[in-house]
Each structure stands twice: as C-alpha cells, then as structure tokens.
Design an enzyme around this catalytic site. Structure first.
Site, PDB file in Angstrom:
ATOM      1  N   PHE A 128      13.595  -7.416 -18.366  1.00  9.78           N
ATOM      2  CA  PHE A 128      13.794  -8.264 -19.544  1.00  9.78           C
ATOM      3  C   PHE A 128      12.510  -8.258 -20.359  1.00  9.78           C
ATOM      4  O   PHE A 128      11.458  -8.671 -19.879  1.00  9.78           O
ATOM      5  CB  PHE A 128      14.162  -9.704 -19.185  1.00  9.78           C
ATOM      6  CG  PHE A 128      14.406 -10.533 -20.420  1.00  9.78           C
ATOM      7  CD1 PHE A 128      15.600 -10.454 -21.108  1.00  9.78           C
ATOM      8  CD2 PHE A 128      13.409 -11.354 -20.934  1.00  9.78           C
ATOM      9  CE1 PHE A 128      15.815 -11.173 -22.284  1.00  9.78           C
ATOM     10  CE2 PHE A 128      13.618 -12.081 -22.113  1.00  9.78           C
ATOM     11  CZ  PHE A 128      14.827 -11.988 -22.780  1.00  9.78           C
ATOM     12  N   ASP A 137       4.220  -6.498 -18.548  1.00  6.53           N
ATOM     13  CA  ASP A 137       4.735  -7.626 -19.324  1.00  6.53           C
ATOM     14  C   ASP A 137       4.607  -8.869 -18.438  1.00  6.53           C
ATOM     15  O   ASP A 137       5.416  -9.084 -17.541  1.00  6.53           O
ATOM     16  CB  ASP A 137       6.199  -7.360 -19.709  1.00  6.53           C
ATOM     17  CG  ASP A 137       6.833  -8.534 -20.459  1.00  6.53           C
ATOM     18  OD1 ASP A 137       6.223  -9.626 -20.489  1.00  6.53           O
ATOM     19  OD2 ASP A 137       7.943  -8.365 -20.993  1.00  6.53           O
ATOM     20  N   LYS A 142       4.613 -16.925 -23.993  1.00  6.71           N
ATOM     21  CA  LYS A 142       5.095 -18.167 -23.374  1.00  6.71           C
ATOM     22  C   LYS A 142       4.001 -19.228 -23.163  1.00  6.71           C
ATOM     23  O   LYS A 142       3.661 -19.919 -24.102  1.00  6.71           O
ATOM     24  CB  LYS A 142       5.866 -17.855 -22.097  1.00  6.71           C
ATOM     25  CG  LYS A 142       7.165 -17.103 -22.403  1.00  6.71           C
ATOM     26  CD  LYS A 142       8.261 -17.234 -21.363  1.00  6.71           C
ATOM     27  CE  LYS A 142       9.577 -16.770 -21.947  1.00  6.71           C
ATOM     28  NZ  LYS A 142      10.076 -15.522 -21.414  1.00  6.71           N
TER      29      LYS A 142
HETATM   30  C1  LIG Z   1      10.586 -14.471 -22.356  1.00  9.18           C
HETATM   31  C2  LIG Z   1      10.186 -13.091 -22.113  1.00  9.18           C
HETATM   32  C3  LIG Z   1      10.034 -12.178 -23.181  1.00  9.18           C
HETATM   33  C4  LIG Z   1      10.384 -12.512 -24.608  1.00  9.18           C
HETATM   34  O1  LIG Z   1       9.651 -13.569 -25.129  1.00  9.18           O
HETATM   35  P1  LIG Z   1      10.190 -14.307 -26.455  1.00  9.18           P
HETATM   36  O2  LIG Z   1       9.078 -15.264 -26.806  1.00  9.18           O
HETATM   37  O3  LIG Z   1      11.448 -15.013 -26.070  1.00  9.18           O
HETATM   38  O4  LIG Z   1      10.414 -13.280 -27.482  1.00  9.18           O
HETATM   39  C5  LIG Z   1       9.594 -10.909 -22.882  1.00  9.18           C
HETATM   40  N1  LIG Z   1       9.322 -10.541 -21.618  1.00  9.18           N
HETATM   41  C6  LIG Z   1       9.455 -11.383 -20.582  1.00  9.18           C
HETATM   42  C7  LIG Z   1       9.115 -10.920 -19.206  1.00  9.18           C
HETATM   43  C8  LIG Z   1       9.918 -12.685 -20.787  1.00  9.18           C
HETATM   44  O5  LIG Z   1      10.101 -13.499 -19.741  1.00  9.18           O
END
Ligand SMILES: *Cc1c(COP(=O)(O)O)cnc(C)c1O
Length: 401
Positions: A141, A226, A256
C-alpha cells in the site's frame, strides 16, 4: 446534544462513499481518547492509521501550530521561510540522512520518491531513456494517486482506474529469490514497506530487509522504504528498518505522524548524491515545506524524541502482545506485531473482522478492520499499561467462545 444519526445521514448524502466508517461521530480528542457528539468516550486504537502517534491534540504540537499560525502560514517556495530549514535539520538528524524534500500527503511523498529514483536512474546510473523499472511487492500500500495505484496488486484499488502507469514490476513480498531474478540493467529501485500495514500487519522474515538491501546494492538498485505508517516510533524503533542490521534505505519516505495528526506533512529523505538530481523547476508543491507545516513537523518530531515514544512503543507493544496471547479463544488464527503495531488475524469462517470492530466500539474501543479478517491495534504511543489492560479485556469479551 446532536443526533449522530442526523449528522451521519447528512454526511452520507453529501459525500462520496469512498469510505465505510464505523457509525459514530467524533468531535473531540485528547491523548489516546476521543469523544463522540453524545459525550461517549472511546480509546482510539487506530490513531488515524498511525498519523496520531503523539496522541490527539498534543499540547506542544497545538501550541506550535497556533504560534506559527499567528505569524505566517504559507510563503510558497518562491521565497525562503524561517521554519523549513530547522524542521528539515531535525528530520535529517533523526533519520541520519543528508537531505529531505518536504511534501504534504504520503502519496505525494511516494510520487516524489518515484520521480527521484527514475531521474537518478537516467542521470546517474545511465539507464536508457524511458526504460526505468521499479520493483514493488505484492499487497503493498503506497497511497491512492494514479502512480501509487499503478504499483498496487489490489483489485479494489485498481478496478476501472486504468490505464495504469507503466514501469513497475511486481514480485512477492518476503521473497529474495524473486527480487534477484526481477532485477535487470534497467531496474532503478525497489520500493516497499518494511512491514506491510494495510495488507494486515505482514512482517517479513528476519534478515529480509538486510538481504534485500544487499541485493539492491550489488546491482546498483536504490533501496527505498515507505515508512509512512511504520516510521516515527510506531514499531518500537524510530524507523522500522532499525530492527535489522544494515537495512538503512537509500530513500526513506515518511508522512502520517510527521504531522502529529495536525496538518499533512510528508517528506522523502536521501543522500546528497540522490537528492541533488532535483534542480530548480523540476519538481515542487505549493504547500510543501510551508512554515505552518514545518513548525508543526518540528514539534511533532520533538515530542517523539522528548517522550521517548519509540522506546515506549517497544515496551508497551511487548506488554500488549503478551497479554493478547493469554486470551482463550479459537477465533484467533494469529497475533503478530512489532511495538504498538499489532494485527489480530481472525478465523476466516467468522465472516470478517468488521462485526468485531463494531462490537468493540460499543465497548468503548475504536479499531478498524484491515484486509477483511485482521483487527489492527495501533493506539497512540502515549498509551499506559492500564489502558492496554482495558483494550485486552474488551477484546477478550468480544472474542469469547
Ligand atoms: C497511509 C500510507 C500512504 C499514503 O499516505 P496518504 O497521506 O494517505 O497519502 C502511503 N504508504 C503507506 C505505507 C501508508 O500507510
């Protein structure tokens, strides 16, 4: 008193139905607690998908925001502002990286990383024009933009959104042989999460990150992590890659909790050599690096450091795992986690975790199912032992045979 039903009806009538929220309306938050419009209090075990690691409305972050909001909020990058430099200095020092590039949302930071590694591929590695390949892993994700859904293997995220962006090669997670085989002279990067959050808290074998990084290095492929969800203390280390030796990424993506849950702030971090592929005019964002976001980000990082949130996550996460193991039920298939990032996988015959999240809500605990059968527990890292006892008691009640 407001009628929650009425608010929900209005919201549903006027908003796109791209979410399926639990049926409650929140109006206040403080630390690990949130309140609905009827004054009921809940313990938040989702932390806005780990964006509120510091707890709701942390006084120091709110104070920094208000103080900065009274001075100046947005300058654009056409001018310097007096907040971005100190924020990025702190972020780089904590992550032990040379440079950072600030954006706003997580998906934008992932997009920025994609642009960075492609440009690095053409300009430094010497990949032929438009041939760059990026390896990604199944069930990842990385967000909801077109590039990030192009990286996805999830049919729900992709259906009827095509055509997709080319240049991604999908391999299985936790499979080093597949990684070695997928690399070609045109491969510029491997991008993945060190623990797959949205996929259901999927933890790779020990040594996977170290080995993956080694394979990347041997082949002149950038190792990109990520850590938007796993970073900033969530898994019991400041960054999840620190659970392994020699697993430092070439490019680190954060978001986040970098915002303290207050205002979107994200960034990528990298060495001078990689980051210097960016020259004036080739990439940008109106709001990225704005003084309000920078002041908030700096305060959010300061709180993580001052309150030892990574260490707390480790200690309290261990405690949570130990207590969860004592629940006697045949509904649980597996409990897995690192720090306060825990997934409880339920037996598939139960028809999904949603109804259990609804039952927990009625008992004052807010969780959200992830990947259908998993209850994710990721409370703010400021949580105390006694609250973990409460969470485990309530989970035991809803899962009792
Ligand atoms: C939440 C998340 C994203 C996307 O972040 P947004 O601020 O919602 O665009 C990307 N990668 C990971 C692993 C995430 O948990």
């Amino acid at each position: 008193m407001t009628d929650q039903r009425q608010i929900i009806d209005q919201t549903e009538r006027r908003s796109a139905h791209n979410y399926n929220p639990l049926p409650l309306v929140l109006e206040k938050g403080e630390g690990i607690w949130v309140w609905d419009t009827d004054g009921n209090k809940y313990l938040d075990c989702l932390s806005a998908y780990s964006a509120v690691n510091q707890g709701h409305c942390h006084p120091k972050i709110i104070e920094a925001m208000i103080k900065q909001a009274r001075k100046i909020t947005l300058t654009s990058r056409a001018f310097h502002n007096d907040q971005m430099g100190i924020f990025l200095e702190k972020l780089c020092q904590m992550a032990k990286m040379d440079k950072a590039l600030p954006m706003n949302t997580g998906a934008e930071a992932v997009e920025t990383a994609i642009k960075a590694v492609r440009k690095w591929g053409y300009e430094i590695k010497g990949v032929e024009d438009n041939k760059a390949e990026i390896i990604v892993v199944r069930d990842n994700f990385h967000g909801r933009t077109m590039a990030t859904v192009s990286m996805s293997s999830e049919p729900d995220y992709r259906k009827n959104f095509g055509p997709f962006m080319p240049g991604f090669k999908l391999i299985d997670y936790n499979d080093l042989t597949a990684l070695a085989q997928a690399i070609t002279p045109n491969t510029v990067a491997l991008i993945m999460e060190p623990i797959q959050g949205e996929a259901g808290i999927i933890i790779p074998d020990e040594g996977y990150l170290t080995e993956a990084r080694k394979i990347c290095k041997q082949n002149e492929v950038l190792f990109v992590l990520d850590e938007i969800q796993t970073g900033l203390g969530r898994t019991g280390r400041l960054f999840c890659f620190q659970h392994e030796e020699n697993a430092t990424p070439d490019v680190l993506i954060v978001g986040k909790a970098l915002s303290g849950g207050v205002y979107p702030v994200s960034a990528i971090l990298a060495s001078d050599k990689i980051m210097d592929v960016f020259t004036p005019g080739i990439h940008g964002s109106t709001f990225g690096g704005n003084p309000l976001g920078a002041a908030i980000g700096l305060a959010a990082l300061q709180v993580i450091e001052d309150e030892n949130l990574a260490e707390r996550s480790q200690i309290l996460g261990d405690y949570l795992m130990r207590k969860l193991q004592t629940i006697r039920t045949n509904k649980i298939i597996e409990i897995r986690g690192r720090g306060l990032f825990v997934g409880i996988e339920l037996d598939k015959s139960l028809g999904g975790a949603r109804s259990y999240c609804e039952a927990l809500m009625k008992k004052g605990i807010l969780c959200k199912e992830t990947h259908e059968h998993v209850i994710r527990l990721a409370p703010p890292l400021v949580i105390e032992n006694e609250h973990i006892d409460l969470i485990v008691d309530k989970i035991a009640e809803v899962l009792k045979d």
